[in-house]
Design a protein around this motif. Structure first.
Motif, PDB file in Angstrom:
ATOM      1  N   ILE A 118     -96.928  48.770 -11.239  1.00 12.27           N
ATOM      2  CA  ILE A 118     -95.738  49.168 -10.487  1.00 12.27           C
ATOM      3  C   ILE A 118     -96.094  49.237  -9.010  1.00 12.27           C
ATOM      4  O   ILE A 118     -97.057  49.904  -8.621  1.00 12.27           O
ATOM      5  CB  ILE A 118     -95.202  50.538 -10.944  1.00 12.27           C
ATOM      6  N   ALA A 119     -95.314  48.555  -8.170  1.00  8.18           N
ATOM      7  CA  ALA A 119     -95.474  48.650  -6.722  1.00  8.18           C
ATOM      8  C   ALA A 119     -94.447  49.638  -6.187  1.00  8.18           C
ATOM      9  O   ALA A 119     -93.249  49.513  -6.455  1.00  8.18           O
ATOM     10  CB  ALA A 119     -95.286  47.283  -6.073  1.00  8.18           C
ATOM     11  N   ALA A 131    -100.943  50.869 -13.654  1.00 11.28           N
ATOM     12  CA  ALA A 131    -101.407  50.943 -12.274  1.00 11.28           C
ATOM     13  C   ALA A 131    -100.217  51.107 -11.342  1.00 11.28           C
ATOM     14  O   ALA A 131     -99.203  50.406 -11.480  1.00 11.28           O
ATOM     15  CB  ALA A 131    -102.188  49.687 -11.900  1.00 11.28           C
ATOM     16  N   LEU A 132    -100.329  52.033 -10.393  1.00 16.08           N
ATOM     17  CA  LEU A 132     -99.310  52.249  -9.369  1.00 16.08           C
ATOM     18  C   LEU A 132     -99.930  51.926  -8.020  1.00 16.08           C
ATOM     19  O   LEU A 132    -101.035  52.373  -7.719  1.00 16.08           O
ATOM     20  CB  LEU A 132     -98.827  53.703  -9.362  1.00 16.08           C
ATOM     21  N   VAL A 133     -99.215  51.183  -7.193  1.00 17.94           N
ATOM     22  CA  VAL A 133     -99.696  50.885  -5.847  1.00 17.94           C
ATOM     23  C   VAL A 133     -98.771  51.576  -4.863  1.00 17.94           C
ATOM     24  O   VAL A 133     -97.590  51.240  -4.750  1.00 17.94           O
ATOM     25  CB  VAL A 133     -99.725  49.375  -5.577  1.00 17.94           C
ATOM     26  N   VAL A 139    -103.421  56.416 -15.912  1.00 14.88           N
ATOM     27  CA  VAL A 139    -102.753  55.920 -14.700  1.00 14.88           C
ATOM     28  C   VAL A 139    -103.780  55.794 -13.574  1.00 14.88           C
ATOM     29  O   VAL A 139    -104.565  56.714 -13.329  1.00 14.88           O
ATOM     30  CB  VAL A 139    -101.626  56.867 -14.254  1.00 14.88           C
ATOM     31  N   THR A 140    -103.780  54.650 -12.916  1.00 13.43           N
ATOM     32  CA  THR A 140    -104.588  54.459 -11.713  1.00 13.43           C
ATOM     33  C   THR A 140    -103.650  54.282 -10.532  1.00 13.43           C
ATOM     34  O   THR A 140    -102.750  53.442 -10.561  1.00 13.43           O
ATOM     35  CB  THR A 140    -105.511  53.236 -11.830  1.00 13.43           C
ATOM     36  N   LEU A 141    -103.858  55.088  -9.509  1.00  8.44           N
ATOM     37  CA  LEU A 141    -103.022  55.068  -8.308  1.00  8.44           C
ATOM     38  C   LEU A 141    -103.835  54.497  -7.153  1.00  8.44           C
ATOM     39  O   LEU A 141    -104.911  55.018  -6.822  1.00  8.44           O
ATOM     40  CB  LEU A 141    -102.539  56.482  -8.003  1.00  8.44           C
ATOM     41  N   TYR A 142    -103.334  53.424  -6.560  1.00  8.17           N
ATOM     42  CA  TYR A 142    -104.015  52.749  -5.453  1.00  8.17           C
ATOM     43  C   TYR A 142    -103.315  53.047  -4.128  1.00  8.17           C
ATOM     44  O   TYR A 142    -102.116  53.318  -4.091  1.00  8.17           O
ATOM     45  CB  TYR A 142    -104.013  51.230  -5.670  1.00  8.17           C
ATOM     46  N   CYS A 143    -104.076  52.944  -3.036  1.00  5.73           N
ATOM     47  CA  CYS A 143    -103.530  53.071  -1.673  1.00  5.73           C
ATOM     48  C   CYS A 143    -102.761  54.381  -1.508  1.00  5.73           C
ATOM     49  O   CYS A 143    -101.656  54.408  -0.958  1.00  5.73           O
ATOM     50  CB  CYS A 143    -102.626  51.878  -1.357  1.00  5.73           C
ATOM     51  N   ALA A 144    -103.359  55.456  -1.964  1.00  3.14           N
ATOM     52  CA  ALA A 144    -102.678  56.759  -1.968  1.00  3.14           C
ATOM     53  C   ALA A 144    -103.290  57.744  -0.981  1.00  3.14           C
ATOM     54  O   ALA A 144    -102.781  58.859  -0.842  1.00  3.14           O
ATOM     55  CB  ALA A 144    -102.715  57.356  -3.371  1.00  3.14           C
TER      56      ALA A 144
END
Length: 217
Positions: free
Chosen positions: A26-27, A6-8, A89-94
């Motif tokens: 990963i932030a 997960a990527l934020v 991969v999940t990308l948040y707040c993108a």
């Protein structure tokens, strides 16, 4: 199932639904602020931290990037994830915010797909996903549309099954948005492609502004 990272990112805040199910978090720069807001401790920090105003936790591993660089913070984080063997991969707040950052994140999704990974941008109103050759199933979402776009000049052998507008073995281009505003005909839509990169968008029929009666200009 593959390995899930997960990527934020630092776009407009959106809830980090399901992030604790990831194998690694990963932030990216301001994404650290969003993680701390939801009580999530990342496994790695990546960025030049030009948009994060707090203190950087010393107990979390950090990949410090220079301010002047070719990769965005999010792309650098994705490269790290791919190098470590993560293929989901999940990308948040993108989404939202600056249009150039939005486009950069869409291109980051295309890059992930080009490398053989499946990348999903999590969002309650407009979740997106990116993939290359293969087939993926999208369960029915009430109140949503589903759309399929080619991110390269051409996507070959595209099949959309279980939709109101189903097709078999067609060519999509990135210059004609024929795949927009499709609907589920049953419980699931299956999308496959033989060659190229697809972006699938599931869009809520009504945004929060529309639901409260506010005009969108």
């Amino acid at each position: 199932m593959g390995r899930h990272c997960a990527l934020v990112a630092g776009g407009l805040y959106s809830p980090l639904d399901g992030i604790k199910n990831a194998d690694f978090i990963i932030a990216c720069d301001k994404g650290l602020e969003y993680c701390l807001r939801e009580g999530v401790q990342p496994d790695l920090l990546v960025g030049d931290f030009d948009s994060y105003e707090g203190e950087i936790p010393q107990e979390i591993a950090c990949l410090q990037l220079p301010c002047e660089k070719d990769d965005t913070d999010t792309l650098a984080a994705l490269r790290y994830a791919l190098q470590q063997g993560y293929d989901q991969v999940t990308l948040y707040c993108a989404l939202g915010g600056r249009m150039d950052h939005l486009m950069a994140n869409i291109q980051t999704g295309a890059f992930a797909a080009e490398q053989g990974a499946f990348l999903r941008i999590a969002d309650r109103q407009n979740p997106l996903c990116f993939f290359g050759k293969g087939s993926h199933v999208f369960p029915r979402k009430e109140g949503f549309y589903i759309a399929v776009f080619s991110l390269l000049d051409r996507a070959l052998g595209v099949c959309i099954r279980g939709a109101k507008y189903s097709v078999e073995n067609v060519v999509l281009t990135n210059r004609f948005p024929i795949g927009v505003s499709n609907e589920w005909a049953g419980d699931a839509v299956t999308v496959s492609v033989e060659e190229g990169i697809l972006m699938v968008v599931e869009s809520a029929a009504h945004s929060p502004l529309q639901q409260t009666g506010c005009a969108i200009l």
